[in-house]
Design a protein around this motif. Structure first.
Motif, mmCIF file in Angstrom:
data_model
loop_
_atom_site.group_PDB
_atom_site.id
_atom_site.type_symbol
_atom_site.label_atom_id
_atom_site.label_comp_id
_atom_site.label_asym_id
_atom_site.label_seq_id
_atom_site.Cartn_x
_atom_site.Cartn_y
_atom_site.Cartn_z
ATOM 1 N N PRO A 411 0.832 -1.207 0.000
ATOM 2 C CA PRO A 411 0.000 0.000 0.000
ATOM 3 C C PRO A 411 0.867 1.258 0.000
ATOM 4 N N GLU A 412 0.441 2.253 -0.779
ATOM 5 C CA GLU A 412 1.192 3.504 -0.909
ATOM 6 C C GLU A 412 0.444 4.623 -0.205
ATOM 7 N N LEU A 413 1.183 5.426 0.554
ATOM 8 C CA LEU A 413 0.595 6.482 1.360
ATOM 9 C C LEU A 413 0.034 7.596 0.475
ATOM 10 N N LEU A 414 -1.193 8.072 0.815
ATOM 11 C CA LEU A 414 -1.814 9.191 0.120
ATOM 12 C C LEU A 414 -1.601 10.472 0.929
ATOM 13 N N SER A 415 -1.612 11.589 0.239
ATOM 14 C CA SER A 415 -1.442 12.885 0.902
ATOM 15 C C SER A 415 -2.590 13.815 0.510
ATOM 16 N N ASN A 416 -2.730 14.892 1.269
ATOM 17 C CA ASN A 416 -3.754 15.910 1.002
ATOM 18 C C ASN A 416 -5.157 15.286 0.914
ATOM 19 N N VAL A 417 -5.451 14.401 1.841
ATOM 20 C CA VAL A 417 -6.732 13.704 1.824
ATOM 21 C C VAL A 417 -7.760 14.539 2.585
ATOM 22 N N VAL A 418 -8.931 14.689 1.971
ATOM 23 C CA VAL A 418 -10.067 15.358 2.607
ATOM 24 C C VAL A 418 -11.200 14.351 2.663
ATOM 25 N N ALA A 419 -11.673 14.023 3.907
ATOM 26 C CA ALA A 419 -12.720 13.015 4.063
ATOM 27 C C ALA A 419 -13.471 13.276 5.345
ATOM 28 N N LEU A 420 -14.754 12.892 5.360
ATOM 29 C CA LEU A 420 -15.584 12.976 6.552
ATOM 30 C C LEU A 420 -15.460 11.675 7.338
ATOM 31 N N LEU A 421 -15.267 11.795 8.641
ATOM 32 C CA LEU A 421 -15.153 10.623 9.500
ATOM 33 C C LEU A 421 -16.504 10.330 10.128
ATOM 34 N N ASP A 423 -17.278 7.185 8.343
ATOM 35 C CA ASP A 423 -17.713 6.178 7.373
ATOM 36 C C ASP A 423 -17.827 6.701 5.954
ATOM 37 N N HIS A 424 -17.159 7.797 5.622
ATOM 38 C CA HIS A 424 -17.301 8.363 4.286
ATOM 39 C C HIS A 424 -15.995 8.217 3.508
ATOM 40 N N PRO A 425 -16.086 8.008 2.194
ATOM 41 C CA PRO A 425 -14.875 7.949 1.374
ATOM 42 C C PRO A 425 -14.272 9.341 1.249
ATOM 43 N N PRO A 426 -13.016 9.432 0.836
ATOM 44 C CA PRO A 426 -12.381 10.754 0.695
ATOM 45 C C PRO A 426 -12.982 11.542 -0.460
ATOM 46 N N ARG A 427 -12.954 12.867 -0.330
ATOM 47 C CA ARG A 427 -13.430 13.750 -1.397
ATOM 48 C C ARG A 427 -12.335 14.032 -2.418
ATOM 49 N N ARG A 428 -11.146 14.157 -1.922
ATOM 50 C CA ARG A 428 -10.015 14.349 -2.828
ATOM 51 C C ARG A 428 -8.752 13.848 -2.132
ATOM 52 N N PHE A 429 -7.724 13.549 -2.974
ATOM 53 C CA PHE A 429 -6.458 13.046 -2.433
ATOM 54 C C PHE A 429 -5.385 13.220 -3.508
ATOM 55 N N THR A 430 -4.139 13.083 -3.081
ATOM 56 C CA THR A 430 -2.988 13.157 -3.988
ATOM 57 C C THR A 430 -2.236 11.842 -3.925
ATOM 58 N N TRP A 431 -2.015 11.286 -5.134
ATOM 59 C CA TRP A 431 -1.292 10.006 -5.229
ATOM 60 C C TRP A 431 -0.286 10.107 -6.370
ATOM 61 N N ARG A 432 0.977 9.845 -6.072
ATOM 62 C CA ARG A 432 2.053 9.908 -7.050
ATOM 63 C C ARG A 432 2.072 11.274 -7.754
ATOM 64 N N LEU A 433 2.004 12.335 -6.909
ATOM 65 C CA LEU A 433 2.112 13.720 -7.355
ATOM 66 C C LEU A 433 0.959 14.147 -8.257
ATOM 67 N N THR A 434 -0.149 13.418 -8.236
ATOM 68 C CA THR A 434 -1.321 13.757 -9.046
ATOM 69 C C THR A 434 -2.520 13.925 -8.122
ATOM 70 N N ASP A 435 -3.266 15.028 -8.331
ATOM 71 C CA ASP A 435 -4.462 15.292 -7.521
ATOM 72 C C ASP A 435 -5.683 14.629 -8.162
ATOM 73 N N TYR A 436 -6.523 14.031 -7.326
ATOM 74 C CA TYR A 436 -7.736 13.356 -7.792
ATOM 75 C C TYR A 436 -8.925 13.890 -7.001
ATOM 76 N N HIS A 437 -10.027 14.139 -7.716
ATOM 77 C CA HIS A 437 -11.282 14.559 -7.094
ATOM 78 C C HIS A 437 -12.285 13.423 -7.248
#
Length: 500
Positions: A411-421, A423-437
């Motif tokens: 497993p690879e660590l994600l950064s800049n994660v925004v999520a509600l705790l 039981d909710h999935p993340p809204r956005r995150f950064t993986w391998r220097l790429t931002d995902y919404h």
């Protein structure tokens, strides 16, 4: 045979006898000439005065309730052969059957692996005791003295320093030298009973009266003449060779000799009823160097065309130098290969094709262990639930849970994660220097750690989510911890797989 501790070798003789397997006195008898002779006796029978070599009629007269069984020398020999092979695999590379009731082990340079000679001997005695045997062990510098002390010293374990053989065996009977029966009878008539009685006698009269073999046995036991141990060979690899009249160096000529070697080797395999799994080709160069190539097969085979094609793919790795003067082909790994029944489907069935030749050719062109299959493994942790297996091994059943097509090795660590705790999935995150919404998500699927494997996983929790990001990318990621108890994880997010 040099020893680590001084001059001479280190030879071990182990004598096996019957342990107390029955409460009733028991002997084994065999037909010798015109009479039945006792070949073995249980400890109870020995205490009653019965000995090997005694006439069976005399033994029956001495003990009324004696149980008599027929000896099985062939079965005894088969057991000793198996025991010698066990010794070669586990204790020492040199082992041989000694007489009809023991083994010779050349333990030179090996006893330190077991904590020394004394510890090795005790371990061997306990092993034989678990098998139901009593035994006596002697470790000396010569096989003859080890044989004598193991059988006639009366001690369960004898560790003799090098150079003390002459004194140690002096008081043993002449039978301990493994003399011929005629020599023993002649020695008894002239009053020779102990090995020490032979020491002061001149060699000429001794050899004339008791035979030259008696002098040889005496010198072997005292270390004056070498007595090599002929070891058992667990496996003799099929081997063929070609000695060439003139050195060769071209690819065509090398392939031609390889073809002849393969034909000879497959004929040997056919006689043994086996097929090769590994083949080693050795090319001896004129200057004394050697070139080697090897092939492996996914399934046992003795198909000449297939083996020739496999070796021809690797001929370019051979550097003939000044020329090859000899070539040898061996099969160090073989498996049983017998005829198989072919189903008479008349072309109507959907029989799966044999992909073994394809796998072999792929292995020859790339790395040998690159072709593989994936199989499910019993584990709750995803990265442990998949294992590599051989390409022809049938994989086990897969679980019904939804899993990504591509699972990351770790497993690879994600950064800049925004999520509600919690039981909710993340809204956005950064993986391998790429931002995902994230536009959609499903979960969580909770997986607990395997506490029986590591104490760190006692309270470990992972909450997995399947998410879809803008652009259609679908990921499988998880959060460490349940967002309630701190012991379950640090709430970090990790990428673990990719769908599609």
């Amino acid at each position: 045979m040099p020893s680590d501790e001084g001059a001479g070798g280190t030879d071990t003789s182990v004598r096996l006898t019957w342990s107390t397997l029955w409460r009733q006195p028991t002997i084994l008898v065999a037909r010798v000439g015109q009479r039945d002779v006792v070949t073995a006796a249980c400890p109870i029978a020995v205490d009653m005065g019965l000995r090997p070599g005694m006439a069976a009629a005399h033994a029956r007269a001495l003990v009324a309730d004696l149980e008599v069984k027929d000896a099985q020398p062939e079965a005894d020999r088969a057991f000793l052969d198996r025991f010698a092979l066990h010794a070669v695999r586990h204790w020492t590379p040199t082992a041989s059957v000694s007489g009809n009731d023991g083994l010779w082990l050349d333990v030179t340079g090996t006893t330190h692996l077991f904590g020394g000679e004394a510890r090795f001997s005790r371990r061997l005695l306990r092993f034989l005791e678990r098998l139901g045997f009593a035994a006596s062990i002697a470790i000396t510098s010569t096989p003859g003295s080890a044989h004598a002390l193991a059988r006639y010293s009366g001690e369960a374990m004898t560790l003799l320093p090098p150079g003390d053989e002459t004194e140690a065996i002096a008081n043993l009977p002449l039978a301990a030298l493994r003399l011929d029966p005629d020599a023993l009878m002649t020695a008894a008539r002239v009053g020779l009973e102990r090995i020490g009685d032979l020491y002061p006698m001149p060699r000429g009269p001794l050899a004339k009266r008791l035979g030259l073999s008696t002098v040889q046995r005496l010198d072997q036991a005292r270390g004056m003449i070498a007595e090599p141990i002929i070891p058992v060979i667990p496996f003799e690899a099929p081997l063929v060779e070609r000695r060439l009249l003139e050195p060769i160096s071209t690819a065509d000529s090398i392939n031609q000799v390889i073809g002849d070697l393969v034909d000879d080797l497959c004929a040997v395999l056919q006689q043994r009823g086996v097929g090769l799994r590994t083949a080693h080709l050795a090319c001896h160069i004129v200057d004394g160097t050697e070139q080697r190539i090897a092939i492996g097969t996914a399934r046992a085979t003795r198909d000449e065309r297939h083996v020739k094609r496999m070796l021809a793919m690797r001929v370019e790795r051979i550097d003939p130098g000044l020329g090859i003067e000899m070539m040898m082909l061996a099969a160090p790994r073989i498996e049983e290969l017998k005829a198989q029944t072919i189903e008479a489907g008349f072309g109507l069935g959907d029989q799966a094709p044999d992909i073994a030749p394809l796998v072999d050719q792929l292995s020859g062109r790339i790395e040998p262990h690159s072709p593989f299959r994936l199989s499910a493994h019993e584990s709750d942790v995803p990265e442990r639930a998949v294992r590599r297996i051989a390409p022809l091994v049938a994989p086990t059943g897969w679980p019904g849970w939804k899993r990504p097509v591509r699972l990351l090795r770790r497993p690879e660590l994600l950064s800049n994660v925004v999520a509600l705790l919690p039981d909710h999935p993340p809204r956005r995150f950064t993986w391998r220097l790429t931002d995902y919404h994230v536009v959609a998500g499903d979960g969580p699927e909770r997986i607990h750690g395997e506490w029986w494997r590591s104490a760190r996983e006692m309270w470990a929790v992972r909450d997995y989510f399947r998410v879809e990001a803008e652009g259609g990318h679908r990921f499988w990621l998880f959060r460490r911890g349940d967002a309630v108890d701190e012991e379950t994880g640090d709430l970090s997010w990790h990428m673990h797989g990719v769908f599609g």
